[in-house]
Design a protein around this motif. Sequence first.
Motif, PDB file in Angstrom:
ATOM      1  N   GLN A  30       0.964  -1.277  -0.135  1.00  0.00           N
ATOM      2  CA  GLN A  30      -0.174  -0.131   0.082  1.00  0.00           C
ATOM      3  C   GLN A  30       0.365   1.660  -0.113  1.00  0.00           C
ATOM      4  N   GLU A  31       2.345   1.668   0.897  1.00  0.00           N
ATOM      5  CA  GLU A  31       3.077   1.847   0.529  1.00  0.00           C
ATOM      6  C   GLU A  31       3.828   2.484  -0.395  1.00  0.00           C
ATOM      7  N   THR A  32       4.459   1.502  -0.849  1.00  0.00           N
ATOM      8  CA  THR A  32       4.473   1.595  -2.316  1.00  0.00           C
ATOM      9  C   THR A  32       3.513   2.312  -3.476  1.00  0.00           C
ATOM     10  N   MET A  33       2.393   2.144  -3.319  1.00  0.00           N
ATOM     11  CA  MET A  33       1.923   1.902  -4.672  1.00  0.00           C
ATOM     12  C   MET A  33       0.968   3.309  -3.826  1.00  0.00           C
ATOM     13  N   VAL A  34       0.867   4.190  -2.425  1.00  0.00           N
ATOM     14  CA  VAL A  34       0.764   5.394  -2.386  1.00  0.00           C
ATOM     15  C   VAL A  34       2.553   6.664  -2.984  1.00  0.00           C
ATOM     16  N   LEU A  35       3.010   5.201  -2.957  1.00  0.00           N
ATOM     17  CA  LEU A  35       4.543   6.519  -3.620  1.00  0.00           C
ATOM     18  C   LEU A  35       4.429   6.759  -4.690  1.00  0.00           C
ATOM     19  N   ILE A  36       4.231   5.316  -6.152  1.00  0.00           N
ATOM     20  CA  ILE A  36       3.773   5.744  -7.423  1.00  0.00           C
ATOM     21  C   ILE A  36       2.992   6.707  -7.647  1.00  0.00           C
ATOM     22  N   GLU A  37       2.240   6.172  -7.187  1.00  0.00           N
ATOM     23  CA  GLU A  37       0.467   8.059  -7.364  1.00  0.00           C
ATOM     24  C   GLU A  37       1.533   9.666  -6.701  1.00  0.00           C
ATOM     25  N   PRO A  63      11.217  21.357  -3.472  1.00  0.00           N
ATOM     26  CA  PRO A  63      12.344  20.884  -3.524  1.00  0.00           C
ATOM     27  C   PRO A  63      11.144  19.519  -4.085  1.00  0.00           C
ATOM     28  N   ARG A  64      11.147  18.426  -5.094  1.00  0.00           N
ATOM     29  CA  ARG A  64      10.365  17.513  -5.382  1.00  0.00           C
ATOM     30  C   ARG A  64      10.038  16.721  -4.201  1.00  0.00           C
ATOM     31  N   TRP A  65      11.454  16.120  -3.216  1.00  0.00           N
ATOM     32  CA  TRP A  65      10.368  14.775  -2.336  1.00  0.00           C
ATOM     33  C   TRP A  65       9.776  15.372  -1.704  1.00  0.00           C
ATOM     34  N   LYS A  66       9.887  16.790  -1.058  1.00  0.00           N
ATOM     35  CA  LYS A  66       9.512  17.370  -0.115  1.00  0.00           C
ATOM     36  C   LYS A  66       7.680  17.649  -0.334  1.00  0.00           C
ATOM     37  N   TRP A  67       7.399  17.555  -1.955  1.00  0.00           N
ATOM     38  CA  TRP A  67       6.306  17.347  -2.072  1.00  0.00           C
ATOM     39  C   TRP A  67       5.804  16.084  -1.848  1.00  0.00           C
ATOM     40  N   VAL A  68       7.255  15.365  -2.582  1.00  0.00           N
ATOM     41  CA  VAL A  68       6.203  13.561  -2.711  1.00  0.00           C
ATOM     42  C   VAL A  68       5.792  13.564  -1.029  1.00  0.00           C
ATOM     43  N   GLU A  69       6.782  13.517  -0.285  1.00  0.00           N
ATOM     44  CA  GLU A  69       6.682  12.691   0.887  1.00  0.00           C
ATOM     45  C   GLU A  69       5.238  13.871   1.627  1.00  0.00           C
ATOM     46  N   ASN A  74      -0.391  12.490   3.804  1.00  0.00           N
ATOM     47  CA  ASN A  74      -1.897  12.997   3.543  1.00  0.00           C
ATOM     48  C   ASN A  74      -2.925  11.725   3.219  1.00  0.00           C
ATOM     49  N   SER A  75      -2.076  11.047   2.213  1.00  0.00           N
ATOM     50  CA  SER A  75      -2.311   9.388   2.268  1.00  0.00           C
ATOM     51  C   SER A  75      -1.840   8.531   2.860  1.00  0.00           C
ATOM     52  N   GLY A  76      -1.297   8.322   4.153  1.00  0.00           N
ATOM     53  CA  GLY A  76      -0.993   7.667   5.325  1.00  0.00           C
ATOM     54  C   GLY A  76      -0.350   7.174   5.217  1.00  0.00           C
ATOM     55  N   CYS A  77       1.206   7.244   4.124  1.00  0.00           N
ATOM     56  CA  CYS A  77       2.328   6.706   4.068  1.00  0.00           C
ATOM     57  C   CYS A  77       2.775   7.736   4.711  1.00  0.00           C
ATOM     58  N   LEU A  78       3.633   7.096   6.173  1.00  0.00           N
ATOM     59  CA  LEU A  78       4.480   8.259   7.038  1.00  0.00           C
ATOM     60  C   LEU A  78       5.792   7.355   6.796  1.00  0.00           C
ATOM     61  N   ARG A  79       5.935   8.258   5.909  1.00  0.00           N
ATOM     62  CA  ARG A  79       7.692   8.095   5.564  1.00  0.00           C
ATOM     63  C   ARG A  79       8.029   9.457   5.130  1.00  0.00           C
ATOM     64  N   SER A  80       9.781  10.233   4.968  1.00  0.00           N
ATOM     65  CA  SER A  80      10.363  11.373   4.615  1.00  0.00           C
ATOM     66  C   SER A  80      10.684  10.605   3.583  1.00  0.00           C
ATOM     67  N   SER A  82      13.754  11.386   2.214  1.00  0.00           N
ATOM     68  CA  SER A  82      14.907  10.380   2.154  1.00  0.00           C
ATOM     69  C   SER A  82      14.302   9.477   2.018  1.00  0.00           C
ATOM     70  N   GLN A  83      13.268   8.432   2.870  1.00  0.00           N
ATOM     71  CA  GLN A  83      12.691   7.246   2.150  1.00  0.00           C
ATOM     72  C   GLN A  83      12.529   7.473   1.114  1.00  0.00           C
ATOM     73  N   CYS A  84      11.395   8.213   0.459  1.00  0.00           N
ATOM     74  CA  CYS A  84      10.477   8.084  -0.374  1.00  0.00           C
ATOM     75  C   CYS A  84      11.608   8.334  -1.424  1.00  0.00           C
ATOM     76  N   ASN A  85      12.651   8.854  -1.289  1.00  0.00           N
ATOM     77  CA  ASN A  85      14.183   9.564  -2.359  1.00  0.00           C
ATOM     78  C   ASN A  85      14.886   7.361  -2.838  1.00  0.00           C
ATOM     79  N   ASP A  86      14.597   7.115  -1.477  1.00  0.00           N
ATOM     80  CA  ASP A  86      15.795   5.912  -1.632  1.00  0.00           C
ATOM     81  C   ASP A  86      14.724   4.924  -2.771  1.00  0.00           C
ATOM     82  N   LYS A  87      13.385   4.523  -2.118  1.00  0.00           N
ATOM     83  CA  LYS A  87      12.113   4.078  -1.801  1.00  0.00           C
ATOM     84  C   LYS A  87      12.891   3.916  -3.662  1.00  0.00           C
TER      85      LYS A  87
END
Length: 294
Positions: A30-37, A63-69, A74-80, A82-87
């Motif tokens: 679920q977190e991965t799908m939220v990140l892709i979206e 900054p791109r990854w700040k917006w992604v975070e 707000n979609s329930g994926c509580l990642r930073s 930096s975590q989003c970038n690495d993933k």
Amino acid sequence: MDLSKGNIEGGTDNIVPMMRDHRKGNWTLQETMVLIEAKKMDDERRMKRLWGDGGERGKPTEPRWKWVEDYCWNSGCLRSQSQCNDKWDNLMRDFKRVREYEIRRLAEKDEEKKYYSYWGMEKNQRKENNLPPNMLSQTYDALVEVVERKCPTAAAAAAVMSGGGGGAGGSSALMLLTFPSSQTLPSVDSDTSEYSDSPAKRKKTRSTLEEVSCAISKSATMIAEAIQACEEREEKRHKKVVSLHETRLRIEESKVETNRQSINGLVDAINKLANSILALAANSHHKNQPNTSK
């Protein structure tokens, strides 16, 4: 713990500073799908800003990854960020390997060597083919959509290669792709149609179509490599920004801790001074008591 900005709804308006306690450990599906979206939405947002659609051009950059975070949070994926970038880096690395394998498998399906679909392989077969061990088809399909939105020409070339590289599909792909100036494609003469009775003409036509397919494949690879290189450079810049942000937070935390210790020391000193004054006053009072009685 990170000091970030709060709620977003389709953007970063009405942001409220808040402390975020990011989740650690393995990513769920679920977190991965939220990140892709989130990444897909960010690409659309950046394209609107680039072309000036919907009033995006006048808005300040972020900054791109700040917006992604923020979107993930707000979609329930509580990642930073930096975590989003690495993933995302890991996802794209695995996706690229599976994608290249699947395109090669479809392009060489008529050869003697038999290729199995990635999802029809056992784990040991995936390892033998230098493929990621556990990419889910759901994740792969979502990533295909993101990549094809960013690069429709490469997607068209991949579709042509998967179909064998000939026919009307090849012509439409040639219209989409931009070939290097040093590379010329062979022309197909109307007299050398595949319906001609001459074996020599049929052989020449087949050879020509193979050369066209090869040229399309090379061009698609060049496009993909150029996009990947651009993405990698941008990711490096964002990582530097994130690193500077984290360093600044650590400095601020250190300042707060230093101030706290200083205040505690000052309070202790004041308490000791007050106790000393009280003790001195008590001693003076006891000394003056006999004089008062006389």
